[in-house]
Design a protein around this motif. Sequence first.
Motif, PDB file in Angstrom:
ATOM      1  N   ALA A   1      22.902  59.822  89.068  1.00 37.28           N
ATOM      2  CA  ALA A   1      24.113  60.048  88.586  1.00 37.28           C
ATOM      3  C   ALA A   1      24.318  61.629  88.720  1.00 37.28           C
ATOM      4  CB  ALA A   1      24.154  60.092  87.192  1.00 37.28           C
ATOM      5  N   THR A   2      25.673  61.849  89.316  1.00 38.60           N
ATOM      6  CA  THR A   2      26.165  63.305  89.536  1.00 38.60           C
ATOM      7  C   THR A   2      27.813  63.035  89.407  1.00 38.60           C
ATOM      8  OG1 THR A   2      26.198  65.021  90.956  1.00 38.60           O
ATOM      9  CG2 THR A   2      26.395  62.724  92.045  1.00 38.60           C
ATOM     10  N   PRO A   3      28.196  64.361  89.210  1.00 37.06           N
ATOM     11  CA  PRO A   3      29.828  64.335  89.444  1.00 37.06           C
ATOM     12  C   PRO A   3      30.520  64.068  90.618  1.00 37.06           C
ATOM     13  CG  PRO A   3      28.984  66.199  88.194  1.00 37.06           C
ATOM     14  CD  PRO A   3      27.907  65.596  88.827  1.00 37.06           C
ATOM     15  N   TRP A   4      31.449  63.447  91.084  1.00 35.80           N
ATOM     16  CA  TRP A   4      31.910  63.310  92.212  1.00 35.80           C
ATOM     17  C   TRP A   4      33.488  63.738  92.429  1.00 35.80           C
ATOM     18  CZ3 TRP A   4      28.719  60.333  95.607  1.00 35.80           C
ATOM     19  CH2 TRP A   4      27.719  59.921  94.850  1.00 35.80           C
TER      20      TRP A   4
ATOM     21  N   ILE B   1      35.256  62.468  89.281  1.00 38.60           N
ATOM     22  CA  ILE B   1      34.549  61.569  88.415  1.00 38.60           C
ATOM     23  C   ILE B   1      33.530  62.271  87.684  1.00 38.60           C
ATOM     24  CG2 ILE B   1      33.459  59.182  88.416  1.00 38.60           C
ATOM     25  CD1 ILE B   1      35.169  58.573  90.868  1.00 38.60           C
ATOM     26  N   ARG B   2      33.498  62.103  86.495  1.00 39.00           N
ATOM     27  CA  ARG B   2      32.273  62.781  85.637  1.00 39.00           C
ATOM     28  C   ARG B   2      30.911  61.910  85.977  1.00 39.00           C
ATOM     29  NH1 ARG B   2      36.318  63.311  81.592  1.00 39.00           N
ATOM     30  NH2 ARG B   2      37.058  65.557  81.913  1.00 39.00           N
ATOM     31  N   ILE B   3      30.080  62.542  85.522  1.00 35.11           N
ATOM     32  CA  ILE B   3      28.520  62.044  85.726  1.00 35.11           C
ATOM     33  C   ILE B   3      28.424  60.545  85.697  1.00 35.11           C
ATOM     34  CG2 ILE B   3      26.457  62.083  85.428  1.00 35.11           C
ATOM     35  CD1 ILE B   3      26.553  64.992  84.366  1.00 35.11           C
ATOM     36  N   CYS B   4      28.219  59.947  87.064  1.00 36.31           N
ATOM     37  CA  CYS B   4      27.950  58.517  86.994  1.00 36.31           C
ATOM     38  C   CYS B   4      27.062  58.298  88.463  1.00 36.31           C
ATOM     39  CB  CYS B   4      28.978  57.491  86.956  1.00 36.31           C
ATOM     40  SG  CYS B   4      30.215  57.648  88.346  1.00 36.31           S
TER      41      CYS B   4
ATOM     42  N   ALA C   1      26.233  56.338  92.198  1.00 32.39           N
ATOM     43  CA  ALA C   1      27.114  55.954  93.379  1.00 32.39           C
ATOM     44  C   ALA C   1      27.938  54.726  93.421  1.00 32.39           C
ATOM     45  CB  ALA C   1      26.312  56.234  94.758  1.00 32.39           C
ATOM     46  N   ARG C   2      27.027  53.561  92.656  1.00 31.06           N
ATOM     47  CA  ARG C   2      27.689  52.214  92.343  1.00 31.06           C
ATOM     48  C   ARG C   2      29.008  52.266  91.528  1.00 31.06           C
ATOM     49  NH1 ARG C   2      22.110  51.590  91.468  1.00 31.06           N
ATOM     50  NH2 ARG C   2      21.311  50.802  93.269  1.00 31.06           N
ATOM     51  N   ALA C   3      28.943  53.170  90.284  1.00 34.47           N
ATOM     52  CA  ALA C   3      29.949  53.182  89.414  1.00 34.47           C
ATOM     53  C   ALA C   3      31.228  54.019  90.077  1.00 34.47           C
ATOM     54  CB  ALA C   3      29.495  53.987  88.245  1.00 34.47           C
ATOM     55  N   ALA C   4      30.711  55.360  90.720  1.00 34.42           N
ATOM     56  CA  ALA C   4      31.693  55.979  91.501  1.00 34.42           C
ATOM     57  C   ALA C   4      32.405  55.066  92.692  1.00 34.42           C
ATOM     58  CB  ALA C   4      31.142  57.219  92.101  1.00 34.42           C
ATOM     59  N   ALA C   5      31.841  54.324  93.202  1.00 37.56           N
ATOM     60  CA  ALA C   5      32.512  53.388  94.288  1.00 37.56           C
ATOM     61  C   ALA C   5      33.440  52.546  93.651  1.00 37.56           C
ATOM     62  CB  ALA C   5      31.206  52.735  94.968  1.00 37.56           C
ATOM     63  N   GLU C   6      32.816  51.672  92.508  1.00 38.76           N
ATOM     64  CA  GLU C   6      33.793  51.001  91.913  1.00 38.76           C
ATOM     65  C   GLU C   6      34.821  51.575  91.270  1.00 38.76           C
ATOM     66  OE1 GLU C   6      33.199  47.395  88.414  1.00 38.76           O
ATOM     67  OE2 GLU C   6      31.515  48.125  89.317  1.00 38.76           O
ATOM     68  N   ALA C   7      34.667  52.647  90.641  1.00 34.31           N
ATOM     69  CA  ALA C   7      35.954  53.175  89.918  1.00 34.31           C
ATOM     70  C   ALA C   7      36.737  53.732  91.047  1.00 34.31           C
ATOM     71  CB  ALA C   7      35.479  54.380  89.437  1.00 34.31           C
ATOM     72  N   TRP C   8      36.423  54.082  92.454  1.00 38.10           N
ATOM     73  CA  TRP C   8      37.451  54.406  93.315  1.00 38.10           C
ATOM     74  C   TRP C   8      37.965  53.290  93.925  1.00 38.10           C
ATOM     75  CZ3 TRP C   8      39.487  58.162  95.672  1.00 38.10           C
ATOM     76  CH2 TRP C   8      40.039  57.991  97.039  1.00 38.10           C
TER      77      TRP C   8
ATOM     78  N   CYS D   1      39.006  54.753 103.612  1.00 41.13           N
ATOM     79  CA  CYS D   1      39.499  54.023 102.374  1.00 41.13           C
ATOM     80  C   CYS D   1      39.629  52.296 102.773  1.00 41.13           C
ATOM     81  CB  CYS D   1      41.096  54.370 102.151  1.00 41.13           C
ATOM     82  SG  CYS D   1      41.207  56.236 101.685  1.00 41.13           S
ATOM     83  N   ARG D   2      38.473  51.772 102.267  1.00 38.66           N
ATOM     84  CA  ARG D   2      38.222  50.367 102.323  1.00 38.66           C
ATOM     85  C   ARG D   2      37.258  49.965 101.263  1.00 38.66           C
ATOM     86  NH1 ARG D   2      36.401  51.930 107.760  1.00 38.66           N
ATOM     87  NH2 ARG D   2      34.180  52.260 107.546  1.00 38.66           N
ATOM     88  N   VAL D   3      37.411  48.781 101.103  1.00 41.02           N
ATOM     89  CA  VAL D   3      36.454  48.202  99.759  1.00 41.02           C
ATOM     90  C   VAL D   3      35.175  47.504 100.446  1.00 41.02           C
ATOM     91  CG1 VAL D   3      36.600  46.330  98.052  1.00 41.02           C
ATOM     92  CG2 VAL D   3      38.440  47.890  98.441  1.00 41.02           C
ATOM     93  N   GLY D   4      34.143  47.687  99.853  1.00 39.88           N
ATOM     94  CA  GLY D   4      33.016  46.880 100.330  1.00 39.88           C
ATOM     95  C   GLY D   4      31.710  47.769 100.188  1.00 39.88           C
ATOM     96  N   ARG D   5      30.631  47.191 100.692  1.00 36.34           N
ATOM     97  CA  ARG D   5      29.376  47.975 100.512  1.00 36.34           C
ATOM     98  C   ARG D   5      29.206  49.312 101.350  1.00 36.34           C
ATOM     99  NH1 ARG D   5      25.019  48.815  97.336  1.00 36.34           N
ATOM    100  NH2 ARG D   5      23.497  49.964  98.791  1.00 36.34           N
ATOM    101  N   ASP D   6      30.054  49.453 102.264  1.00 34.14           N
ATOM    102  CA  ASP D   6      29.945  50.935 103.098  1.00 34.14           C
ATOM    103  C   ASP D   6      30.464  52.048 102.176  1.00 34.14           C
ATOM    104  OD1 ASP D   6      32.627  49.619 103.254  1.00 34.14           O
ATOM    105  OD2 ASP D   6      33.112  50.768 105.028  1.00 34.14           O
ATOM    106  N   VAL D   7      31.242  51.855 101.072  1.00 29.93           N
ATOM    107  CA  VAL D   7      31.601  52.778 100.270  1.00 29.93           C
ATOM    108  C   VAL D   7      30.548  53.279  99.579  1.00 29.93           C
ATOM    109  CG1 VAL D   7      32.974  53.456  98.002  1.00 29.93           C
ATOM    110  CG2 VAL D   7      33.921  52.003  99.974  1.00 29.93           C
ATOM    111  N   VAL D   8      29.698  52.344  98.663  1.00 34.51           N
ATOM    112  CA  VAL D   8      28.192  52.881  98.201  1.00 34.51           C
ATOM    113  C   VAL D   8      27.424  53.615  99.347  1.00 34.51           C
ATOM    114  CG1 VAL D   8      26.229  52.061  97.123  1.00 34.51           C
ATOM    115  CG2 VAL D   8      28.335  51.206  96.500  1.00 34.51           C
TER     116      VAL D   8
END
Length: 156
Positions: free
Chosen positions: A9-12, A77-80, A82-89, A125-132
């Motif tokens: 978890a880190t800020p993004w 994005i405050r501390i979370c 990579a999975r949560a940051a990718a999902e929020a994004w 800017c696309r959705v999928g595993r490659d964001v994480v």
Amino acid sequence: MTTDPAGYATPWYFAPAPDQPWDLAVERVIASLEQRSDARWRAGEGFRGEPLLEVWFPIGPWLFQGSYTPRPPSLGIRICDARAAAEAWTTWFLPQLPAHVSSVVFNTEDGVENGYADVDFVLACRVGRDVVDTLTDHLRHVWRAGGTSPPPRADD
């Protein structure tokens, strides 16, 4: 100690690529939040008087907390992890961007602390595993270059 950057978890920080402006008004971001019954926000001003929108809503086990400013355009994005940051994004912010935006730049607190404050990392800017994967590859890169690794978690 965890060495899995996906669970770290880190800020993004996300911003437009130089040739792909967002032109995304605060009102449009608020309209998207109004579609979520679990979202809360507060409009205010940033350090230099710029409009600032503070946002929070649940993303999986995390409480997504972030901020958006239209000038200069950025999403923090405050501390979370990579999975949560990718999902929020991908599920909340990405659908709001204009169709011409094909990539953005991003960084993390770890990137800044390891000497990459002036480096723009690119996220398509696309959705999928490659964001994480892109977000976790970034952490691996800045840790390797800085000779650091994530601090141990309390449960390790």
